[in-house]
Design an enzyme around this catalytic site. Sequence first.
Site, PDB file in Angstrom:
ATOM      1  CG  ASP A  96       4.220  11.171  -6.808  1.00 15.26           C
ATOM      2  OD1 ASP A  96       4.036  12.274  -7.511  1.00 15.26           O
ATOM      3  OD2 ASP A  96       3.643   9.921  -6.591  1.00 15.26           O
ATOM      4  CG  HIS A  97       0.943  12.734  -9.307  1.00 17.63           C
ATOM      5  ND1 HIS A  97       0.863  12.543 -10.988  1.00 17.63           N
ATOM      6  CD2 HIS A  97       1.656  11.609  -9.747  1.00 17.63           C
ATOM      7  CE1 HIS A  97       1.705  11.997 -11.848  1.00 17.63           C
ATOM      8  NE2 HIS A  97       2.229  11.321 -10.593  1.00 17.63           N
ATOM      9  CG  ASP A 118       0.215  15.566 -13.112  1.00 19.72           C
ATOM     10  OD1 ASP A 118      -0.141  16.415 -14.086  1.00 19.72           O
ATOM     11  OD2 ASP A 118      -0.497  13.944 -13.188  1.00 19.72           O
ATOM     12  CD  GLU A 148       2.672  14.062 -15.566  1.00 20.18           C
ATOM     13  OE1 GLU A 148       3.256  13.719 -14.409  1.00 20.18           O
ATOM     14  OE2 GLU A 148       2.337  13.118 -16.515  1.00 20.18           O
ATOM     15  CG  HIS A 194       1.814   6.850 -13.212  1.00 19.78           C
ATOM     16  ND1 HIS A 194       0.804   7.380 -13.611  1.00 19.78           N
ATOM     17  CD2 HIS A 194       2.844   6.654 -12.947  1.00 19.78           C
ATOM     18  CE1 HIS A 194       1.445   8.326 -13.474  1.00 19.78           C
ATOM     19  NE2 HIS A 194       2.901   8.100 -12.646  1.00 19.78           N
ATOM     20  CG  HIS A 224       5.962  10.909 -12.722  1.00 18.22           C
ATOM     21  ND1 HIS A 224       5.457  10.790 -11.427  1.00 18.22           N
ATOM     22  CD2 HIS A 224       6.630  11.719 -12.904  1.00 18.22           C
ATOM     23  CE1 HIS A 224       5.969  11.872 -10.783  1.00 18.22           C
ATOM     24  NE2 HIS A 224       6.448  12.535 -11.918  1.00 18.22           N
ATOM     25  N   GLY A 225       6.510   6.157 -13.151  1.00 21.34           N
ATOM     26  CA  GLY A 225       6.177   5.012 -13.881  1.00 21.34           C
ATOM     27  C   GLY A 225       7.128   4.185 -13.740  1.00 21.34           C
ATOM     28  N   GLY A 226       8.550   4.231 -13.349  1.00 17.67           N
ATOM     29  CA  GLY A 226       9.758   3.475 -13.530  1.00 17.67           C
ATOM     30  C   GLY A 226       9.659   2.349 -13.095  1.00 17.67           C
ATOM     31  CG  ASN A 246       8.182   9.485  -8.907  1.00 17.80           C
ATOM     32  OD1 ASN A 246       9.310  10.880  -9.033  1.00 17.80           O
ATOM     33  ND2 ASN A 246       6.875  10.398  -8.902  1.00 17.80           N
TER      34      ASN A 246
HETATM   35 ZN   LIG Z   1       3.660   9.810 -11.166  1.00 21.11          ZN
END
Ligand SMILES: [Zn+2]
Length: 302
Positions: A96-97, A118, A148, A194, A224-226, A246
């Site tokens: 991730d990232h 990212d 992203e 996030h 993202h940042g869900g 995510n």
């Molecule tokens: Zn993220």
Amino acid sequence: MPVPIDNSPPRRRNKAMLTTGKVLLAVANERNFAVPAFNISDYAMFNGIVDISEEKNAPLFIGIHPDEVRHIGVDVIAAMTQRAHRSSVPIAIHWDHGATYQEMLTAIRIGFTSVMIDASMQSFEENIALSRKVADTAHAVGLSVEAELGTIGKTDGEAEDGSDAIIYTDPADAVTFVRETGVDSLAVAIGTYHGIYPKTLKPELKLDLLKEIKDRVRIPLVLHGGSGNPDEEIAQSVKLGINKINISSDIKLAYHMKMREVLADEGLREPLSIQPPCIDAMKAVAGQKIDLFEAAGKASLY
Ligand SMILES: [Zn+2]
């Protein structure tokens, strides 16, 4: 009678349950659901997330951020891939990232089956160049790549990468980006942050923007940042073409809120006394997310 130790052989011998992000997301895109990506940096939490995914018969991304790899150590990835092989649901182990090309090479070497690059904080041209380089290499060894475009917000110091202000993804740029890079999925900035939202910040997704991006790029889109967004908005975003969501803060908060409560009993010492109720609290939240994303039961499609 003690509880038996789970040492069962692979449950579906004909299918490799350790798989790539591309395989997970192709089905989600076609059948209009989102695969949850739960961020993990603790092995007991990892087991709990695999368990709830199996109970719900849901496909799963295990998301691990480079900072989380630094905490948990690279060797544990091999254990996770072994567990995935024995699973009854398809699982991708997802980097991730990732920030650099070199980091991505490390991810490939230690056994990740899906990577994110990212470079969204760099210029549009630099983001394209690095994402294309990562995609070319990852594709050569059979892995899929998420990139992203636009920047996701960041609410607090404990949150992952991001900026104070969101830069929304531009649909025309997204078309160019996907064409030029060849990435398999795209994380879009449509109004999420996030971390956990402070009371002063009201999350609101730009669903019209999401629809326009999806109409034009067609590939699986990632949110993202869900954590912390209203369920109704998340459900809408899944209908409009988000195929991976995510979740990090929400499950970790559930786990540690429960742990604070459990540790009030100063007589407790053993992890096996302290952690199970915390895992259950985390599983309850993860299970709600799986249902919300319409991922329950979907493992049967693979
Ligand atoms: Zn993220």
